[in-house]
Write a protein that holds these residues in place. Structure first.
Motif, PDB file in Angstrom:
ATOM      1  N   THR A 422      90.370  49.393  57.199  1.00  0.00           N
ATOM      2  CA  THR A 422      90.457  47.959  57.502  1.00  0.00           C
ATOM      3  C   THR A 422      90.435  47.694  58.996  1.00  0.00           C
ATOM      4  O   THR A 422      90.484  46.527  59.416  1.00  0.00           O
ATOM      5  CB  THR A 422      91.762  47.381  56.912  1.00  0.00           C
ATOM      6  N   LEU A 423      90.354  48.744  59.817  1.00  0.00           N
ATOM      7  CA  LEU A 423      90.308  48.565  61.260  1.00  0.00           C
ATOM      8  C   LEU A 423      89.050  47.806  61.671  1.00  0.00           C
ATOM      9  O   LEU A 423      87.977  47.999  61.093  1.00  0.00           O
ATOM     10  CB  LEU A 423      90.340  49.926  61.968  1.00  0.00           C
ATOM     11  N   ARG A 424      89.198  46.964  62.716  1.00  0.00           N
ATOM     12  CA  ARG A 424      88.061  46.239  63.274  1.00  0.00           C
ATOM     13  C   ARG A 424      88.165  46.272  64.790  1.00  0.00           C
ATOM     14  O   ARG A 424      89.262  46.332  65.345  1.00  0.00           O
ATOM     15  CB  ARG A 424      88.025  44.786  62.772  1.00  0.00           C
ATOM     16  N   GLN A 425      87.013  46.218  65.454  1.00  0.00           N
ATOM     17  CA  GLN A 425      86.967  46.316  66.913  1.00  0.00           C
ATOM     18  C   GLN A 425      87.739  47.554  67.393  1.00  0.00           C
ATOM     19  O   GLN A 425      88.476  47.523  68.378  1.00  0.00           O
ATOM     20  CB  GLN A 425      87.539  45.045  67.551  1.00  0.00           C
ATOM     21  N   HIS A 426      87.557  48.640  66.672  1.00  0.00           N
ATOM     22  CA  HIS A 426      88.291  49.868  66.928  1.00  0.00           C
ATOM     23  C   HIS A 426      87.372  50.926  67.519  1.00  0.00           C
ATOM     24  O   HIS A 426      86.151  50.738  67.615  1.00  0.00           O
ATOM     25  CB  HIS A 426      88.898  50.401  65.625  1.00  0.00           C
ATOM     26  N   ALA A 427      87.968  52.039  67.916  1.00  0.00           N
ATOM     27  CA  ALA A 427      87.208  53.182  68.402  1.00  0.00           C
ATOM     28  C   ALA A 427      87.091  54.211  67.281  1.00  0.00           C
ATOM     29  O   ALA A 427      88.040  54.435  66.528  1.00  0.00           O
ATOM     30  CB  ALA A 427      87.892  53.813  69.611  1.00  0.00           C
ATOM     31  N   VAL A 428      85.920  54.817  67.167  1.00  0.00           N
ATOM     32  CA  VAL A 428      85.692  55.893  66.200  1.00  0.00           C
ATOM     33  C   VAL A 428      85.434  57.168  66.993  1.00  0.00           C
ATOM     34  O   VAL A 428      84.576  57.188  67.884  1.00  0.00           O
ATOM     35  CB  VAL A 428      84.498  55.590  65.278  1.00  0.00           C
ATOM     36  N   LEU A 429      86.172  58.214  66.677  1.00  0.00           N
ATOM     37  CA  LEU A 429      86.045  59.497  67.379  1.00  0.00           C
ATOM     38  C   LEU A 429      85.516  60.542  66.413  1.00  0.00           C
ATOM     39  O   LEU A 429      86.103  60.779  65.352  1.00  0.00           O
ATOM     40  CB  LEU A 429      87.406  59.934  67.944  1.00  0.00           C
ATOM     41  N   ILE A 430      84.412  61.171  66.774  1.00  0.00           N
ATOM     42  CA  ILE A 430      83.829  62.240  65.959  1.00  0.00           C
ATOM     43  C   ILE A 430      84.164  63.575  66.608  1.00  0.00           C
ATOM     44  O   ILE A 430      83.681  63.890  67.696  1.00  0.00           O
ATOM     45  CB  ILE A 430      82.299  62.105  65.847  1.00  0.00           C
ATOM     46  N   GLY A 431      85.012  64.355  65.963  1.00  0.00           N
ATOM     47  CA  GLY A 431      85.400  65.660  66.493  1.00  0.00           C
ATOM     48  C   GLY A 431      86.665  65.564  67.331  1.00  0.00           C
ATOM     49  O   GLY A 431      86.727  64.770  68.272  1.00  0.00           O
ATOM     50  N   CYS A 432      87.652  66.375  66.968  1.00  0.00           N
ATOM     51  CA  CYS A 432      88.913  66.358  67.705  1.00  0.00           C
ATOM     52  C   CYS A 432      89.230  67.769  68.190  1.00  0.00           C
ATOM     53  O   CYS A 432      90.342  68.278  67.998  1.00  0.00           O
ATOM     54  CB  CYS A 432      90.043  65.814  66.836  1.00  0.00           C
ATOM     55  N   GLY A 433      88.235  68.395  68.816  1.00  0.00           N
ATOM     56  CA  GLY A 433      88.425  69.730  69.386  1.00  0.00           C
ATOM     57  C   GLY A 433      88.942  69.639  70.804  1.00  0.00           C
ATOM     58  O   GLY A 433      89.746  68.764  71.132  1.00  0.00           O
ATOM     59  N   VAL A 439      90.315  62.862  74.479  1.00  0.00           N
ATOM     60  CA  VAL A 439      89.917  61.475  74.242  1.00  0.00           C
ATOM     61  C   VAL A 439      90.901  60.800  73.296  1.00  0.00           C
ATOM     62  O   VAL A 439      91.338  59.652  73.528  1.00  0.00           O
ATOM     63  CB  VAL A 439      88.492  61.421  73.656  1.00  0.00           C
ATOM     64  N   CYS A 440      91.270  61.512  72.226  1.00  0.00           N
ATOM     65  CA  CYS A 440      92.196  60.968  71.232  1.00  0.00           C
ATOM     66  C   CYS A 440      93.541  60.614  71.873  1.00  0.00           C
ATOM     67  O   CYS A 440      94.059  59.506  71.684  1.00  0.00           O
ATOM     68  CB  CYS A 440      92.386  61.984  70.106  1.00  0.00           C
ATOM     69  N   ASP A 441      94.093  61.530  72.650  1.00  0.00           N
ATOM     70  CA  ASP A 441      95.410  61.300  73.263  1.00  0.00           C
ATOM     71  C   ASP A 441      95.387  60.112  74.214  1.00  0.00           C
ATOM     72  O   ASP A 441      96.318  59.289  74.232  1.00  0.00           O
ATOM     73  CB  ASP A 441      95.874  62.566  73.993  1.00  0.00           C
ATOM     74  N   ARG A 442      94.321  60.005  75.012  1.00  0.00           N
ATOM     75  CA  ARG A 442      94.249  58.910  75.974  1.00  0.00           C
ATOM     76  C   ARG A 442      94.084  57.560  75.266  1.00  0.00           C
ATOM     77  O   ARG A 442      94.661  56.547  75.685  1.00  0.00           O
ATOM     78  CB  ARG A 442      93.089  59.148  76.940  1.00  0.00           C
ATOM     79  N   LEU A 443      93.289  57.523  74.213  1.00  0.00           N
ATOM     80  CA  LEU A 443      93.100  56.278  73.475  1.00  0.00           C
ATOM     81  C   LEU A 443      94.389  55.835  72.801  1.00  0.00           C
ATOM     82  O   LEU A 443      94.738  54.641  72.810  1.00  0.00           O
ATOM     83  CB  LEU A 443      91.997  56.441  72.426  1.00  0.00           C
ATOM     84  N   LEU A 444      95.105  56.790  72.220  1.00  0.00           N
ATOM     85  CA  LEU A 444      96.374  56.455  71.572  1.00  0.00           C
ATOM     86  C   LEU A 444      97.400  55.975  72.590  1.00  0.00           C
ATOM     87  O   LEU A 444      98.169  55.029  72.328  1.00  0.00           O
ATOM     88  CB  LEU A 444      96.904  57.668  70.807  1.00  0.00           C
ATOM     89  N   ALA A 445      97.419  56.622  73.769  1.00  0.00           N
ATOM     90  CA  ALA A 445      98.352  56.211  74.821  1.00  0.00           C
ATOM     91  C   ALA A 445      98.059  54.792  75.301  1.00  0.00           C
ATOM     92  O   ALA A 445      98.970  54.048  75.686  1.00  0.00           O
ATOM     93  CB  ALA A 445      98.281  57.190  75.992  1.00  0.00           C
ATOM     94  N   ALA A 446      96.779  54.414  75.252  1.00  0.00           N
ATOM     95  CA  ALA A 446      96.392  53.067  75.687  1.00  0.00           C
ATOM     96  C   ALA A 446      96.553  52.037  74.570  1.00  0.00           C
ATOM     97  O   ALA A 446      96.300  50.848  74.782  1.00  0.00           O
ATOM     98  CB  ALA A 446      94.938  53.087  76.162  1.00  0.00           C
ATOM     99  N   GLY A 447      96.960  52.494  73.382  1.00  0.00           N
ATOM    100  CA  GLY A 447      97.165  51.566  72.268  1.00  0.00           C
ATOM    101  C   GLY A 447      95.888  51.128  71.585  1.00  0.00           C
ATOM    102  O   GLY A 447      95.863  50.113  70.882  1.00  0.00           O
ATOM    103  N   THR A 448      94.799  51.871  71.763  1.00  0.00           N
ATOM    104  CA  THR A 448      93.516  51.523  71.152  1.00  0.00           C
ATOM    105  C   THR A 448      93.503  51.888  69.670  1.00  0.00           C
ATOM    106  O   THR A 448      93.838  53.029  69.321  1.00  0.00           O
ATOM    107  CB  THR A 448      92.363  52.268  71.856  1.00  0.00           C
ATOM    108  N   PRO A 449      93.171  50.977  68.780  1.00  0.00           N
ATOM    109  CA  PRO A 449      93.055  51.341  67.353  1.00  0.00           C
ATOM    110  C   PRO A 449      91.964  52.402  67.187  1.00  0.00           C
ATOM    111  O   PRO A 449      90.852  52.243  67.701  1.00  0.00           O
ATOM    112  CB  PRO A 449      92.695  50.022  66.669  1.00  0.00           C
TER     113      PRO A 449
END
Length: 570
Positions: A422-433, A439-449
């Motif tokens: 149900t997320l909208r205007q969100h970021a999609v990340l392919i690969g969490c290596g 990228v994942c940690d920085r986006l979460l720290a910034a509060g990005t869905p």
């Protein structure tokens, strides 16, 4: 010259022709397997020109089977196998029984004996490991529920065929076998002992892998990884795959395929499983091509003219009978149309185990030689047709879904077990290596869905523990991209290192959302151009960014005033 270096000649000529025919198949938008099979026919004994060493090609093909099943095991944990046992065990048993009965019925119509019908039916009942795995691999289905059901079904089939190979010799004398068979009696005592030994060996192998292999294999790979030598790590992966498969065959009478599968499945629990899969991939693809070449070498086009009715009847049993029975069984056990159709399409072909059964039936005087030729012809033709079975699967699924709930075919692309976020205007990340994790940690720290698609199930589990929406699988599968609600996404990060898969993801994402910002990674200038052409807005080349960072720091240091040396009193 070729005779003096038959191994080299077989590899060079076979792979060269496979490459040429593979390019042609790709240009014609058909499966690469078709090109490989045609290459095998070209170097086989039934066509003019160079004739490859069939025995050598067969042994090289075994290496391909081992590496392919090892790779499958790396994506398939014991938990996955146990989770589908309630469908694959009864399903595979019922499907094999029905297929055997159909084969026996056809053989009786052709005037063959009951024994011939039994072997013939068994040969038509079991799908090719290599063909099915390549089909799932090409469609990124390993980490989906329908992929796990299909792989589990195949594992049960292979185990049942191991039992069949043990049972055939003692039963041969009571199944209209060779001359003088009626004078001999079946010794059920010896048969029970043989079966007990077989099951005991299988149980012993599984116990060794679970008790010793689960500790020893990951420990060995972790030790090699800490040496820092990629060459040693790659060699260690190949050694483990080949040695476990060979040991399983020699010590426990288990097929190479099953031995390698269990080795990979045990290693799948290790944190190094993803790296092991990446290191073995190039070898896996090359040797898998040799498998299809070796099968093509066996094909005699005259079979089509000499036994047309038997060939068509057997082909219908494999393509229609096996697929139809599998579909009905899966649906009867309560699974979705998509799962049932995937299993059905995967089982609509036969391969290596069928050829083994046919040869054993011939040696036991159970099977006439023309029946072996029919099995071989059906194997070749069904493998050639199998890509079309998956295309037909998608068409049938759309029509069935539309008929049952009114969903338009073009909208029926989503696995019902993968709900759309149900997320909208969100970021999609392919690969969490290594890159994706940052990228994942920085986006979460910034509060990005954020929505993450990652192949490794363990990483997905850890992300979910952090309340991150994540699914396991290969994002090149449009089902997964749809589940990420790509149509409503604001930005897409493609952080996987494989430019070919990244290109597919970028292309599908751009088709789904023309306004989404796509950022990808690359290693070479050619990859940058490739990803940009397919729709990426920004492509970051790692080496270039490292160089910029190094130069930036260097210029900062050079801009600082050089400190004067301190004069020391004499």
């Amino acid at each position: 010259m070729f005779h003096e270096a038959s191994l080299v000649a077989t590899i060079v000529v076979s792979l060269s022709l496979a490459f040429v025919f593979g390019i042609a198949a790709h240009r014609l938008k058909v499966s690469l397997l078709v090109g490989y099979l045609l290459a095998g026919i070209a170097v086989g004994p039934f066509t003019p020109g160079f004739i490859a060493d069939q025995n050598l090609a067969s042994q090289l093909a075994d290496v391909g089977v081992i590496l392919l099943m090892f790779g499958v095991g790396l994506h398939f944990s014991p938990k996955d196998l146990l989770s589908v046992r309630k469908i694959v065990v009864p399903g595979a048993v019922i499907q094999i029984v029905v297929s055997v009965l159909l084969g026996m019925g056809l053989s009786l119509l052709l005037g063959w004996s009951v024994g011939a019908g039994l072997v013939f039916g068994l040969a038509l009942s079991v799908a090719s490991t290599v063909v099915l795995m390549r089909a799932l691999q090409n469609r990124r289905l390993f980490d989906t529920d329908r992929g796990r059901v299909t792989v589990g079904w195949l594992v049960v089939q292979d185990l049942l065929m191991v039992v069949a190979l043990i049972l055939l010799p003692p039963f041969a004398t009571s199944l209209d076998g060779g001359a003088g068979a009626s004078a001999q009696e079946l010794d059920f005592g010896n048969l029970a002992v043989a079966l007990g030994i077989t099951f005991g060996k299988v149980a012993a192998f599984i116990a060794v892998m679970l008790v010793i292999g689960r500790r020893a294999i990951p420990l060995l790979l972790h030790y090699v990884a800490h040496t820092g030598s990629r060459e040693l790590f790659r060699l260690a992966v190949l050694t483990i795959a080949l040695s476990v498969a060979f040991g399983a065959a020699q010590l426990f009478n288990i097929s190479f395929a099953l031995g390698a599968f269990f080795a990979g499945m045990i290693l799948s629990e290790s944190a190094l499983s993803q790296r092991a899969a990446e290191e073995s991939l190039p070898f896996r693809d090359a040797f898998a091509a040799l498998f299809f070449i070796s099968v093509g070498m066996l094909f005699d086009p005259n079979i089509i003219l000499s036994n047309p009715l038997a060939l068509v009847g057997a082909l219908l049993i494999v393509v229609v009978g096996n697929a139809g029975v599998a579909y009905l069984i899966v649906r009867a056990l309560g699974h979705s149309i998509e799962v049932a159709l995937t299993v059905a399409a995967g089982l609509a072909q036969i391969g290596e185990f069928s050829l083994i059964l046919a040869n054993i039936g011939l040696s036991l005087h159970l099977l006439p030689e023309r029946a072996r030729d029919v099995v071989l012809g059906v194997s070749i033709i069904s493998i050639l047709l199998n890509p079309l079975a998956f295309v037909l699967k998608d068409w049938i699924r759309a029509r069935l879904q539309q008929k049952t709930d009114g969903t338009p075919p073009e909208q029926d692309k989503v696995d019902p077990e993968l709900p759309v976020t149900t997320l909208r205007q969100h970021a999609v990340l392919i690969g969490c290596g290594r890159v994706g994790r940052i990228v994942c940690d920085r986006l979460l720290a910034a509060g990005t869905p954020l929505f993450v698609i990652e192949e490794t199930a363990e990483i997905v589990d850890k992300l979910r523990e952090r309340s991150v929406e994540a699914i396991s699988g290969n994002a090149a599968d449009e089902v997964l991209l749809h589940a990420a609600n790509m149509e409503a996404a604001r930005i897409l990060f493609v952080a996987i290192p494989d430019a070919f898969e990244a290109g597919q993801i970028v292309q599908q994402a751009r088709l789904a959302n023309k306004d989404v910002e796509i950022i990808a990674r690359a290693h070479f200038d050619a990859e940058v151009e490739h990803l940009t052409r397919l729709g990426a807005d920004t492509v970051i080349m790692g080496e270039e960014e490292i160089a910029h960072a190094m130069l930036g720091r260097a210029f900062e240091v050079l801009a600082e005033p050089t400190p004067r040396p301190t004069l020391r009193p004499v």
